[in-house]
Design a protein around this motif. Sequence first.
Motif, short mmCIF file in Angstrom:
data_model
loop_
_atom_site.label_atom_id
_atom_site.label_comp_id
_atom_site.label_asym_id
_atom_site.label_seq_id
_atom_site.Cartn_x
_atom_site.Cartn_y
_atom_site.Cartn_z
N GLN A 1 0.92 -1.11 0.04
CA GLN A 1 -0.06 0.17 -0.23
C GLN A 1 1.01 1.32 0.07
O GLN A 1 0.34 2.30 -0.38
CB GLN A 1 -1.04 -0.12 1.08
N ALA A 2 1.91 0.98 0.42
CA ALA A 2 3.01 2.38 0.64
C ALA A 2 3.97 2.62 -0.62
O ALA A 2 4.44 3.20 -0.84
CB ALA A 2 3.83 2.06 1.77
N ASP A 3 3.93 1.39 -1.37
CA ASP A 3 4.76 1.39 -2.65
C ASP A 3 4.31 2.10 -3.78
O ASP A 3 3.08 2.16 -3.89
CB ASP A 3 4.83 -0.22 -3.09
N VAL A 4 5.01 3.03 -4.31
CA VAL A 4 4.90 4.02 -5.37
C VAL A 4 5.70 3.92 -6.64
O VAL A 4 6.97 3.40 -6.10
CB VAL A 4 4.59 5.42 -5.12
N ALA B 1 9.42 6.91 -10.40
CA ALA B 1 9.16 8.42 -10.95
C ALA B 1 8.44 9.30 -10.11
O ALA B 1 8.41 10.30 -10.00
CB ALA B 1 8.64 8.17 -12.45
N THR B 2 7.34 8.61 -9.63
CA THR B 2 6.45 9.29 -8.76
C THR B 2 7.13 9.78 -7.52
O THR B 2 7.09 10.92 -7.19
CB THR B 2 5.29 8.50 -8.41
N LEU B 3 7.80 8.77 -6.91
CA LEU B 3 8.49 9.31 -5.93
C LEU B 3 9.52 10.37 -5.94
O LEU B 3 9.80 11.36 -5.31
CB LEU B 3 9.27 7.90 -5.14
N GLN B 4 10.28 10.20 -7.17
CA GLN B 4 11.31 11.28 -7.54
C GLN B 4 10.65 12.61 -7.62
O GLN B 4 10.96 13.60 -7.24
CB GLN B 4 11.86 10.75 -8.89
N GLN B 5 9.66 12.67 -8.39
CA GLN B 5 8.70 13.81 -8.39
C GLN B 5 8.17 14.42 -7.22
O GLN B 5 8.43 15.57 -7.03
CB GLN B 5 7.55 13.65 -9.45
N GLN B 6 7.92 13.59 -6.38
CA GLN B 6 7.55 14.15 -5.07
C GLN B 6 8.64 14.78 -4.18
O GLN B 6 8.67 15.66 -3.57
CB GLN B 6 6.77 12.93 -4.15
#
Length: 99
Positions: free
Chosen positions: A17-20, A23-28
Amino acid sequence: MTFTPRAFQKPAPRIEQADVPLATLQQQVAAIVTGQRNAQLLTEAADRTASPSDRLAYQLDAWLVRHPNAPVAQLADYPAWAAEMTARENANRKARKEA
């Protein structure tokens, strides 16, 4: 008996559930770093200015950058404001002409 905070009493969420996506993590992370940098620049500008009104404006901007989800007033919150300001402006113009 030991105290256990309510947040830790239920089972932890599954890691999936916490996994993204990476690329999304880098943008955040990039957005967080940019926000922190902008807030720091605004804070430094507030410290360097001699103008009290500029200092307040820089400090407010820095706070808003640090709290992007903070509720802010909208023009719709004050429906009579524009008409009131126009009436005051017109009254000031009229008073200047009469003086």
